[in-house]
Design an enzyme around this catalytic site. Structure first.
Site, PDB file in Angstrom:
ATOM      1  CE  LYS A  90      -3.637  -2.260   0.248  1.00  0.00           C
ATOM      2  NZ  LYS A  90      -4.919  -2.217  -0.573  1.00  0.00           N
TER       3      LYS A  90
ATOM      4  CG  HIS B 113     -11.022  -6.482  -5.105  1.00  0.00           C
ATOM      5  ND1 HIS B 113     -12.097  -6.321  -4.174  1.00  0.00           N
ATOM      6  CD2 HIS B 113      -9.619  -5.823  -3.681  1.00  0.00           C
ATOM      7  CE1 HIS B 113     -11.381  -5.838  -2.797  1.00  0.00           C
ATOM      8  NE2 HIS B 113     -10.390  -5.951  -2.819  1.00  0.00           N
TER       9      HIS B 113
END
Lengths: 458, 458
Positions: free
Chosen positions: A223, A356
């Site tokens: 991230k 995802h």
């Protein structure tokens, strides 16, 4: 075509299930800093005593609104004949998504579409169980015409037609058996998101990278987006551990404006990320196209899709060259039927699908879809991977089996969406036993004592 | 800048209000055949005993989900200081739309954004009442910097910046007083949708066209898209009554695919419609751009916006040449703050705004916004009109005043969003006195007797 006519859907039950993941900052990113991984959990009960389970993933607050929406949709489902639904699944899907009054609060997006996904997923689980096959196998064994009959092509006929979709499946009939055998034996490649949540310390990230490297993973996502200095350090640290032959992907979870995304990623280009995921707002097709164009010379692709709200948005992302990796989600859009339409458009426009996953039940579901894609539609895993996060699997009756960084094709009938009864009981919000314990310990405020809206199970 | 600091929001109340308009097919179109015009009606109560009212419009079922979402958002509002909100309204708006968990079920679209709109509209009503001005006048009297400080420019900085918006307002300072005087005396031009609902008979349509012609209307909209033969007849009939100097617009309410829209409209081109409204799915920017390009040589524009779900979608429609008439809605996107951002983008990209109205309270709200646009931003009504439908006005405390087909600038403080107390009581669903009567007469099924989900007032 289908013979289970006469099997009435007796009732539909929905529960608000939440796991307290914010306590350990699992799932934290630049936008979602305190996720409590949750789901609206739907069970359809038939007169034949077969149950279908479906769910849609959320990250905590707001789950109660999706539960409310499932209740509002439920009169369209209860009393229907399951066999008739499966015989004209596209027709039923349109009925559910285009109710002449309910569509106003969508249409086909946000809360009402998340609720639709949970219901539609439950119906697919039911169908697969009735056929005593895992969902991927149900799809693989269907005649092309039957499979395509489940899809509503309204609003996407300028990208792909029913006839084209049938032709795509027919063209890939050869070699299906070998590909199926490969999925059972070796499985579908996975990448890990588990090492790089923003809330983790450097030590945690290092240890986790080493752990997943040892397990055979060759692709790692971290991230980014909260602080450029931190991102540079983190990427350098991860590259040092995983080396340069393995793949690194970065994920900004929508924090940037268009120009900012381009500038930020130029700074991170030295770490050779394969893709930047969700650089900006998920509805911004033209913004993503601009970013894609700017980053192409740097060898960085744009990945997005987990918040892409329906097939019409996917269509435009694919048409506009705004996504180089198509990240379908199993419950953001309206369940299996609509996800299949995205696979056909992606195939037509030559964009690889990398689903995802993570959260609650997403890994369990998308493995079926991607395995179908490999066996029936694209016949390749080149440039494709399924996301993997090692969370909440213990709560599922038939959880994923990931071996040497590959998802092994599931064997049990259904869509792998059934929660263990004891987990559903313990984590039901706010009345489940685990939640009562946590309220008593003061770990979370009790919404019932604070006049905060909750939507109880029906 | 703002001095009402210290005025705490004591509580927030939300009610499910529905009017039984389906009984007479008011509001019927090709997609929405049986509307019961409804709203989620929000009241914010302050410690100073001033109330703010806000609402979001829906067409019946689904209103209960929006009510649920308002309840979920309410902890972010209750206990806040109104003055602090108005001093950093953009900051508060982002807090409400970007709650780290709730945003997952949007973001900024569908149910959660409709609920946001009702709350934000209530806060603007409160602000205007505290200042004892109608909302348009509150906006007009603000310094450019203060007005623009209410807008969150995140994700739209590639279309318009804060500095550009301030400059636009400053450039139009001259002549403001004359324009304001004109709005009070003559008002803003309106067009009527009232004559052309699909559920009306030919005789009804003819009679209504004549009626509105006599009232001074020069622009008429009719619904199309269910059947080409019917559309040809209806357009011919309307043209016969209104003549060729008056304006005719047609509205398909999303029934077509891209190619179908183009073909259908070629058939209707002989009636010289000014625009085709909502030719296809409201998220399809590229589809609308294709339709716009194909219809341009025929002199037909594309109008859309009532279901455009946020400023990022409007940005793309404007950037891509996909709308020639920008139909903002007062409560589909996140209230006044976000609507203002669309006005600035439309001005920058040279597209006239013609607000969507009708339903419940939409006319009451959009008149304020469009009058602001005329006085402060564009200074012209050229190519611009406000939609007018003559329904549900009797339920509002300060309803619209339309004279010679012009909206006269409202005089009473606030955003014209307060329902009469007796209407709110009678039409609250399902417990209001009118609903009890209709259930007793068998006109509608009672949801409480059918295990249908309702979300009661708090």
């Amino acid at each position: 075509m289908y013979q289970d006519r006469g099997l009435k859907i007796r009732t539909l039950h929905v529960r608000d299930i939440r796991f307290p993941t914010s306590l350990e900052l699992h799932g934290s990113d630049a936008m979602h800093v305190d996720c409590d991984y949750s789901c609206a959990y739907v069970t359809v009960y038939t007169e034949g005593d077969v149950e279908g389970h479906g769910l849609t993933f959320t990250i905590g607050r707001g789950n109660e609104i999706v539960v409310a929406a499932v209740k509002s949709l439920s009169p369209l489902v209860v009393g229907q004949d399951a066999g008739q639904i499966f015989n004209d699944f596209a027709g039923f899907w349109r009925k559910l998504t285009n109710d002449s009054q309910l569509r106003w609060v969508g249409p086909e997006k946000g809360v009402i579409h998340l609720a639709t996904a949970a219901i539609i997923n439950a119906l697919w689980d039911l169908w697969a169980k009735l056929q005593q096959k895992p969902l991927w196998k149900l799809l693989v064994d269907m005649e092309p015409e039957q499979l395509v009959s489940t899809i509503d092509f309204r609003y996407i006929s300028d990208a792909v037609t029913k006839q084209e979709a049938i032709a795509m499946l027919k063209a890939m009939q050869e070699g299906k058996e070998e590909r199926e055998e490969r999925m059972i034996r070796i499985g579908y490649p996975a990448y890990t998101t588990q090492a790089g949540w923003l809330g983790y310390s450097n030590e945690q990230v290092k240890a986790l990278c080493s752990k997943y490297l040892a397990k055979g993973f060759t692709a790692f996502k971290v991230k980014v987006g909260q602080n450029l200095e931190d991102d540079l350090c983190r990427c350098a640290m991860v590259r040092e551990i995983i080396g340069w032959d393995n793949k690194l992907m970065v994920d900004a979870n929508q924090v940037w404006d268009t120009e900012q995304a381009i500038e930020w990623m130029k700074q991170l280009a030295e770490f050779k990320p394969l893709w930047i995921e969700e650089p900006t707002f998920p509805d911004d097709v033209l913004g993503h196209a601009t970013i894609s164009k700017a980053l192409k010379p740097l060898g960085i692709g744009v990945a997005t899709g987990e918040m892409c709200c329906n097939r019409v948005m996917f269509k435009q992302f694919l048409q506009a060259g705004a996504m180089q990796y198509c990240q379908i989600d199993s419950c953001r859009i309206g369940g299996v039927n609509e996800v299949l339409s995205v696979y056909f458009m992606a195939k037509k426009l030559g964009v690889p699908v990398c689903p995802h996953a993570g959260g609650v039940g997403l890994c369990e579901m998308v493995q079926h879809l991607q395995i179908f894609d490999y066996i029936c539609l694209t016949g390749t895993t080149e440039g494709r991977m399924i996301e993997f996060a090692d969370q909440q699997h213990e709560h599922f009756e038939n959880s994923i089996h990931v071996l040497h960084a590959h998802y092994i094709a599931p064997k049990m009938p259904g869509y792998s969406t059934a929660l263990k009864a004891e987990s559903a009981e313990a984590y039901e919000y706010p009345n489940g036993s685990k939640w009562e314990e946590m309220f008593a310990k003061g770990l979370f405020p009790d919404p019932r004592k604070q006049n905060v809206f909750v939507c109880q199970a029906n």
